[in-house]
Design a protein around this motif. Structure first.
Motif, PDB file in Angstrom:
ATOM      1  N   LEU A   4     -17.648 -39.239 101.242  1.00 35.60           N
ATOM      2  CA  LEU A   4     -16.999 -40.541 101.323  1.00 35.60           C
ATOM      3  C   LEU A   4     -17.086 -41.281  99.988  1.00 35.60           C
ATOM      4  N   THR A   5     -18.182 -41.105  99.262  1.00 35.59           N
ATOM      5  CA  THR A   5     -18.392 -41.797  97.989  1.00 35.59           C
ATOM      6  C   THR A   5     -17.418 -41.342  96.895  1.00 35.59           C
ATOM      7  N   GLY A  67     -22.877 -40.863 101.223  1.00 37.88           N
ATOM      8  CA  GLY A  67     -22.834 -39.504 100.707  1.00 37.88           C
ATOM      9  C   GLY A  67     -23.076 -38.449 101.766  1.00 37.88           C
ATOM     10  N   LYS A  68     -23.584 -38.840 102.916  1.00 37.20           N
ATOM     11  CA  LYS A  68     -23.831 -37.906 104.014  1.00 37.20           C
ATOM     12  C   LYS A  68     -22.614 -37.731 104.908  1.00 37.20           C
ATOM     13  N   ILE A  69     -21.553 -38.486 104.610  1.00 38.09           N
ATOM     14  CA  ILE A  69     -20.341 -38.436 105.425  1.00 38.09           C
ATOM     15  C   ILE A  69     -19.263 -37.684 104.652  1.00 38.09           C
ATOM     16  N   LYS A  70     -18.786 -36.595 105.226  1.00 36.92           N
ATOM     17  CA  LYS A  70     -17.733 -35.782 104.611  1.00 36.92           C
ATOM     18  C   LYS A  70     -16.396 -36.178 105.231  1.00 36.92           C
ATOM     19  N   VAL A  71     -15.393 -36.376 104.373  1.00 34.92           N
ATOM     20  CA  VAL A  71     -14.090 -36.861 104.836  1.00 34.92           C
ATOM     21  C   VAL A  71     -12.948 -36.076 104.204  1.00 34.92           C
ATOM     22  N   ASP A  72     -11.796 -36.169 104.849  1.00 31.31           N
ATOM     23  CA  ASP A  72     -10.541 -35.682 104.296  1.00 31.31           C
ATOM     24  C   ASP A  72      -9.644 -36.894 104.118  1.00 31.31           C
ATOM     25  N   LYS A  73      -8.962 -36.984 102.979  1.00 34.17           N
ATOM     26  CA  LYS A  73      -8.053 -38.106 102.726  1.00 34.17           C
ATOM     27  C   LYS A  73      -6.849 -37.976 103.632  1.00 34.17           C
ATOM     28  N   GLU A  74      -6.461 -39.072 104.272  1.00 33.95           N
ATOM     29  CA  GLU A  74      -5.274 -39.062 105.129  1.00 33.95           C
ATOM     30  C   GLU A  74      -4.030 -39.199 104.280  1.00 33.95           C
TER      31      GLU A  74
END
Length: 78
Positions: A4-5, A67-74
């Motif tokens: 996320l960062t 930093g513990k959150i993994k994301v994909d950009k929409e």
């Protein structure tokens, strides 16, 4: 998939995974940040907590927590 960062102010991301112990995952989920949820990044400034908007809730997270959150950009660009 990025942390996320790694994303900038104004981006909207979808949560792909959350790392951490059960206490952390439970706390984050209770704030509206869960796998599959959409998160708007309102602030990602050096030395400041990240401000996020998720499920009608404004959330402030430290960079360590974010930093513990993994994301994909929409959207079309990734």
């Amino acid at each position: 998939m990025k942390n996320l960062t790694d994303h900038k102010k104004g981006n909207t991301c979808r949560v792909a995974s959350i790392e951490g112990d059960n206490r952390f995952i439970s706390r984050i989920s209770s704030m509206g940040i869960a796998i599959g949820s959409s998160v708007d990044i309102l602030q990602n400034t050096f030395g400041m907590p990240m401000l996020l908007y998720a499920h009608d809730t404004l959330v402030a997270l430290s960079k360590k927590e974010a930093g513990k959150i993994k994301v994909d950009k929409e959207g079309s660009e990734q």
